[in-house]
Design a protein around this motif. Sequence first.
Motif, PDB file in Angstrom:
ATOM      1  N   UNK A  13      61.928  70.215   0.016  1.00  0.00           N
ATOM      2  CA  UNK A  13      61.342  71.545   0.113  1.00  0.00           C
ATOM      3  C   UNK A  13      61.892  72.267   1.344  1.00  0.00           C
ATOM      4  N   UNK A  14      62.476  73.437   1.127  1.00  0.00           N
ATOM      5  CA  UNK A  14      62.942  74.267   2.233  1.00  0.00           C
ATOM      6  C   UNK A  14      62.517  75.710   1.988  1.00  0.00           C
ATOM      7  N   UNK A  15      62.858  76.587   2.909  1.00  0.00           N
ATOM      8  CA  UNK A  15      62.410  77.969   2.811  1.00  0.00           C
ATOM      9  C   UNK A  15      62.872  78.659   1.547  1.00  0.00           C
ATOM     10  N   UNK A  16      64.124  78.466   1.158  1.00  0.00           N
ATOM     11  CA  UNK A  16      64.649  79.134  -0.028  1.00  0.00           C
ATOM     12  C   UNK A  16      63.960  78.651  -1.293  1.00  0.00           C
ATOM     13  N   UNK A  17      63.787  77.323  -1.395  1.00  0.00           N
ATOM     14  CA  UNK A  17      63.133  76.780  -2.582  1.00  0.00           C
ATOM     15  C   UNK A  17      61.680  77.251  -2.648  1.00  0.00           C
ATOM     16  N   UNK A  18      61.004  77.300  -1.522  1.00  0.00           N
ATOM     17  CA  UNK A  18      59.628  77.791  -1.489  1.00  0.00           C
ATOM     18  C   UNK A  18      59.551  79.219  -2.006  1.00  0.00           C
ATOM     19  N   UNK A  19      60.487  80.042  -1.579  1.00  0.00           N
ATOM     20  CA  UNK A  19      60.496  81.446  -2.026  1.00  0.00           C
ATOM     21  C   UNK A  19      60.728  81.552  -3.531  1.00  0.00           C
ATOM     22  N   UNK A  20      61.682  80.768  -4.029  1.00  0.00           N
ATOM     23  CA  UNK A  20      61.962  80.804  -5.469  1.00  0.00           C
ATOM     24  C   UNK A  20      60.737  80.368  -6.266  1.00  0.00           C
ATOM     25  N   UNK A  21      60.124  79.262  -5.846  1.00  0.00           N
ATOM     26  CA  UNK A  21      58.977  78.734  -6.581  1.00  0.00           C
ATOM     27  C   UNK A  21      57.782  79.682  -6.493  1.00  0.00           C
ATOM     28  N   UNK A  22      57.561  80.283  -5.327  1.00  0.00           N
ATOM     29  CA  UNK A  22      56.446  81.221  -5.182  1.00  0.00           C
ATOM     30  C   UNK A  22      56.653  82.456  -6.058  1.00  0.00           C
ATOM     31  N   UNK A  23      57.857  83.005  -6.027  1.00  0.00           N
ATOM     32  CA  UNK A  23      58.159  84.149  -6.889  1.00  0.00           C
ATOM     33  C   UNK A  23      58.051  83.787  -8.359  1.00  0.00           C
TER      34      UNK A  23
END
Length: 372
Positions: free
Chosen positions: A79-89
Motif C-alpha cells: 500500500x502506497x499513496x498512489x494505490x490508496x488514491x486509486x482505490x479510494x477514487x
Amino acid sequence: MPISTKLIGQVAAALAVAFLISLILTPVVRTLAVKMGAVDDPRRRNDPERRMHDHPVPRMGGLAIVMGFLLSSLVFLPMNGQLQRILLGAVLIVIMGVFDDIYDLSAKLKLVGQIIAALIVTVGEGGMAIEALSNPNIFSSNPYWVLGWLSVPVTVVWVVGMTNAVNLIDGLDGLACGVSSISSLTLLVIALLLGEPQVAILVAALAGGCLGFLPYNLNPAKIFMGDTGSTFLGFVLACVSIQGLFKMYTLISFVVPFLLFGLPIFDTCFAFIRRIAHGQSPMHADRSHVHHRLIDMGFSQKQAVAVLYVITAILGLSAVVLTTSGAVKAMLLLFAFCAAGAVALSIYSSNHRQRRGRRPERERSQDEEEAE
C-alpha cells in the motif's frame, strides 16, 4: 529489461485470485441485485429500442469484478499513496454505480461524482497527473509538451472521459467486459516489458476480475455488470495508464493509451460529435454506437462482439509492437489489419444486402403460388 520469475509468479497469482473471487461471487451478486431491485427491464424503460435484450436481467454484476480486484490488489501490492488514491477514487465510483444501477441517477450527478473521484487521484502531494505529453509534431525540436498548470485539468478530462467511454460501449452482452479484459492484458504485457511491476500486478488483478465475470456476461447474459462495473473499469484503466505509460517522454506516451483504448475512445468521440451535429446534448442516449451499427449491418450479437474483440486485440498488438519495435512497424501492422478488416466488412455487408434483397422475392413468389 529481463522479467524476473518472481514477478511472473506474482502477476499470475494476482490474476488467478481475482479470477476465482469474481467467478465465485458473481452468482451471489446476481441474487443480491434481484433483491435490491437492480434489474434492467426493457419493458419499463423509456428507450426500449436501444436494448438488445427482451427480458429482465439483473445489473450491478460489476461488484464481483470490484471484489476480485480489490482483494487481489490488497494481497499482492504494497500500500502506497498512489494505490490508496486509486482505490479510494474507485470506491467512490463503485458507490455511485451501485446507486445508479438501483435508482438511475441523473447524468449531471454522476459526472460530479466522477470529477471528484478524478480529483482524488490527481490533486495534492503524491497525486498522479499527466505532466507532459510527447509532441506529435515530428518536425519540432521540442520532444514533448510540459503541461504545467494544465496538468490537473487534462488528467481529470482523461480519467472522466475514459470512465464514460467504457460505460458507453457496454451495450452488448460481454462487450465492455471483454474489451476491458483485452486492454488489461495488453497493459500487463507492456508493463512487464517496460519494467513496471506495480502496474503489471494491478492490471493482472483487473484482468482476472473481468475474466471471472465474463462467463456469466456472454450472450445470452445471466447478469449485466451495470454502471457499477463499466465506470469502475474505465476509471481504473485510466488511472493505471497515468501511473505507468504517461511517465515516458517519448512517442509511446502519446500513442499507446490511445491504441489500448482506441475502441471506446473512438465510439465516445463519434457519439459526441454526432449528437452535437444533430443539436442534441452530448449526454443524450441514442442507438448509433459502433455495436449498434454492426447489428444493423446484419451481424448477430455474438458476431458483433467478436468483431469488436478482434479490433481491440489488433489495437493492443499494435501498442505492444510500438513499445518493442518502434512506430514504423506498428503503423504497418495496423494499416495491414485495417485494410483486411475493411475488405472483410465490405464483403459481409454486400452479401447481407443481397440476402435481404432476395427475401421479398421469395415472399412474393410464395404469395403468387398460394393465389393460384
